[in-house]
Design a protein around this motif. Structure first.
Motif, short mmCIF file in Angstrom:
data_model
loop_
_atom_site.label_atom_id
_atom_site.label_comp_id
_atom_site.label_asym_id
_atom_site.label_seq_id
_atom_site.Cartn_x
_atom_site.Cartn_y
_atom_site.Cartn_z
N HIS A 178 32.51 40.77 73.60
CA HIS A 178 31.35 40.12 72.98
C HIS A 178 30.56 41.05 72.05
O HIS A 178 29.33 41.14 72.14
CB HIS A 178 30.41 39.57 74.06
CG HIS A 178 31.01 38.52 74.94
ND1 HIS A 178 31.58 37.37 74.45
CD2 HIS A 178 31.13 38.46 76.29
CE1 HIS A 178 32.02 36.63 75.46
NE2 HIS A 178 31.77 37.27 76.58
N SER A 179 31.25 41.72 71.15
CA SER A 179 30.56 42.67 70.27
C SER A 179 29.57 41.98 69.34
O SER A 179 28.48 42.49 69.08
CB SER A 179 31.58 43.47 69.46
OG SER A 179 32.39 44.25 70.33
N SER A 180 29.94 40.82 68.81
CA SER A 180 29.02 40.10 67.92
C SER A 180 27.78 39.66 68.69
O SER A 180 26.64 39.84 68.22
CB SER A 180 29.72 38.87 67.32
OG SER A 180 30.71 39.26 66.39
N ALA A 181 27.99 39.07 69.86
CA ALA A 181 26.85 38.59 70.66
C ALA A 181 25.94 39.73 71.08
O ALA A 181 24.71 39.59 71.08
CB ALA A 181 27.37 37.85 71.89
N THR A 182 26.54 40.88 71.40
CA THR A 182 25.75 42.05 71.79
C THR A 182 24.88 42.54 70.64
O THR A 182 23.69 42.83 70.82
CB THR A 182 26.67 43.18 72.28
OG1 THR A 182 27.38 42.75 73.43
CG2 THR A 182 25.88 44.43 72.61
N THR A 183 25.46 42.63 69.46
CA THR A 183 24.70 43.09 68.29
C THR A 183 23.57 42.13 67.96
O THR A 183 22.44 42.55 67.68
CB THR A 183 25.65 43.23 67.08
OG1 THR A 183 26.75 44.08 67.43
CG2 THR A 183 24.92 43.84 65.88
N ASN A 208 37.14 47.29 66.93
CA ASN A 208 36.67 45.92 66.72
C ASN A 208 35.17 45.79 66.96
O ASN A 208 34.49 45.02 66.29
CB ASN A 208 37.43 44.96 67.64
CG ASN A 208 37.21 43.52 67.25
OD1 ASN A 208 37.60 43.10 66.16
ND2 ASN A 208 36.58 42.75 68.12
N SER A 209 34.63 46.58 67.90
CA SER A 209 33.20 46.50 68.18
C SER A 209 32.38 46.89 66.95
O SER A 209 31.34 46.28 66.66
CB SER A 209 32.83 47.39 69.37
OG SER A 209 33.23 48.72 69.16
N TYR A 210 32.84 47.90 66.20
CA TYR A 210 32.11 48.31 65.00
C TYR A 210 32.28 47.28 63.88
O TYR A 210 31.33 46.99 63.15
CB TYR A 210 32.61 49.67 64.51
CG TYR A 210 32.47 50.80 65.50
CD1 TYR A 210 31.48 50.79 66.47
CD2 TYR A 210 33.35 51.88 65.47
CE1 TYR A 210 31.36 51.82 67.38
CE2 TYR A 210 33.23 52.93 66.37
CZ TYR A 210 32.25 52.89 67.33
OH TYR A 210 32.13 53.92 68.24
N ILE A 211 33.47 46.75 63.77
CA ILE A 211 33.75 45.76 62.73
C ILE A 211 32.88 44.52 62.95
O ILE A 211 32.24 44.01 62.02
CB ILE A 211 35.24 45.39 62.72
CG1 ILE A 211 36.10 46.60 62.32
CG2 ILE A 211 35.51 44.21 61.78
CD1 ILE A 211 37.58 46.42 62.51
N GLU A 212 32.84 44.04 64.19
CA GLU A 212 32.04 42.85 64.49
C GLU A 212 30.54 43.16 64.38
O GLU A 212 29.76 42.30 63.93
CB GLU A 212 32.37 42.33 65.88
CG GLU A 212 33.75 41.68 65.98
CD GLU A 212 33.93 40.91 67.27
OE1 GLU A 212 32.93 40.66 67.97
OE2 GLU A 212 35.08 40.53 67.56
N LEU A 259 15.91 50.65 64.83
CA LEU A 259 17.24 51.23 64.72
C LEU A 259 18.14 50.71 65.85
O LEU A 259 17.79 50.83 67.03
CB LEU A 259 17.16 52.76 64.80
CG LEU A 259 18.50 53.52 64.78
CD1 LEU A 259 19.21 53.31 63.44
CD2 LEU A 259 18.28 55.00 65.04
N CYS A 260 19.27 50.17 65.46
CA CYS A 260 20.30 49.76 66.42
C CYS A 260 21.45 50.75 66.30
O CYS A 260 22.21 50.71 65.33
CB CYS A 260 20.78 48.34 66.12
SG CYS A 260 22.11 47.77 67.22
N ALA A 261 21.55 51.66 67.26
CA ALA A 261 22.63 52.65 67.30
C ALA A 261 23.61 52.18 68.35
O ALA A 261 23.35 52.31 69.55
CB ALA A 261 22.09 54.03 67.62
N LEU A 262 24.73 51.63 67.92
CA LEU A 262 25.62 50.94 68.84
C LEU A 262 26.15 51.85 69.95
O LEU A 262 26.24 51.45 71.11
CB LEU A 262 26.80 50.34 68.06
CG LEU A 262 27.49 49.15 68.72
CD1 LEU A 262 26.54 47.98 68.85
CD2 LEU A 262 28.74 48.75 67.98
#
Length: 353
Positions: A178-183, A208-212, A259-262
């Motif tokens: 759920h990378s998109s939902a998390t971001t 994929n997490s960075y891409i999404e 700032l969102c630092a993944l």
């Protein structure tokens, strides 16, 4: 059963070696083949004989040799859990938190299915020496597009399941993280807390997490009339890379207030960079990150993060891999519960812990 055998079963010799299948056969008065079939519920053995053999085995304390089973079947009954993240991200101050959190649940889930789990720790760089492992399959955490470990495992013909989709490789089953939902969750929280100039720091690697995350961030900026401010850091630099990326970002965009630092290591480094410019977290810049682990909790101030429900993800990954070990018709993806926000001081939310 003879009196001698009954006496032996009740009073085994004190220093005797572990009973063998031949001992069970002799005590039960059957052949070793019959013992094997009875204990493994295979072949034709009448029910009375099957129960007598099992009772004899229990009385003698017989346990099948795992090594012998492996030689006979060619199966190791072992799976590997592999971190695709480098040591600088997966290790360090987090004490392998993400990896260990997944491993704890995965090991227990594997054991209930008769599988042992081998934890393969992150390395500094390059491919892991996986050819030295006698395994039947593997779970790889967040692989990159060109992940050498996934390629090697597939070349060996071993089932592979990824925790997080591998970009560009539709043949690998995965648990969606759920990378998109998390971001979106993190960005919306920053916006709700009053941030109007929000920047994103992600890793340079093709995960994929960075891409999404990038795609979600760009959609968010378009929806809120913000110009995207994205900084990219190399994972191998760990916290120092996050600090440098944030420092450069603030020099170019001094009006950033969120700032969102993944990556948690990047977030901790960013907090250091913000302090070095004389700004304060969260009064001047609010900071959030993805993984709610040791780094997020021990940072000062503690970081708002996300509960990814790693226990559910780990369990689903083992179940998915087990399905593919048993059959090539297993599912290609599974969906764990959606992430939930863990609010702390770094985002300046009222009532944060």
């Amino acid at each position: 059963m003879s009196d001698v055998n009954e006496k032996t079963m009740k009073n085994p010799a004190p220093n005797r070696q572990r009973p063998t299948i031949a001992d069970v056969a002799r005590a039960a008065g059957v052949s070793t083949t019959t013992v094997s079939h009875a204990l493994n519920d295979k072949g034709y053995v009448d029910q009375q004989t099957r129960e007598r053999v099992k009772e004899t085995a229990r009385a003698l304390g017989y346990r099948p040799s795992v090594r012998a089973q492996r030689l006979r079947t060619g199966e190791a009954h072992t799976i590997a859990l592999i971190s695709s993240m480098p040591f600088e991200i997966a290790g360090g101050a987090s004490r392998l938190g993400f990896l260990m959190e997944v491993a704890a649940v995965a090991a227990a889930a594997a054991l209930t299915r008769g599988l042992a789990l081998v934890l393969v720790p992150p390395v500094m760089a390059g491919r892991l020496p996986l050819e030295q492992l006698d395994i039947d399959g593997a779970i790889v955490i967040e692989p990159t597009t060109d992940d050498a470990n996934v390629a090697h495992l597939q070349d060996r013909g071993l089932p592979v399941v990824c925790l997080g989709r591998q970009p560009g490789n539709a043949s690998v089953p995965f648990v969606d993280i759920h990378s998109s939902a998390t971001t979106e969750l993190l960005l919306n929280h920053l916006h709700d807390q009053g941030s109007r100039r929000i920047a994103l720091i992600i890793g340079a690697q093709q995960r994929n997490s960075y891409i999404e995350a990038r795609a979600s961030y760009e959609r968010f900026c378009a929806a809120h009339g913000m110009a995207p401010v994205i900084s990219v850091a190399d994972e191998s630099g760990g916290e120092a890379a996050g600090r440098d990326a944030c420092a450069a970002l603030l020099r170019e965009h001094p009006d950033v207030d969120g700032l969102c630092a993944l990556v948690d290591a990047f977030a901790v480094g960013s907090v250091q960079a913000i302090a070095e410019t004389g700004r304060r977290v969260p009064a001047d810049i609010k900071v959030v990150t993805r993984y709610d682990g040791t780094r997020a909790r021990s940072c000062r101030p503690p970081l708002t993060a996300v509960d990814l429900h790693l226990d559910d993800m780990a369990l689903q990954a083992v179940e998915l891999l087990f399905a593919h070990l048993a059959s090539k018709d297993g599912a290609q993806s599974v969906m764990p519960p959606l992430p939930t926000l863990v609010i702390r001081e770094s985002s300046g939310a009222a009532g944060a812990n």
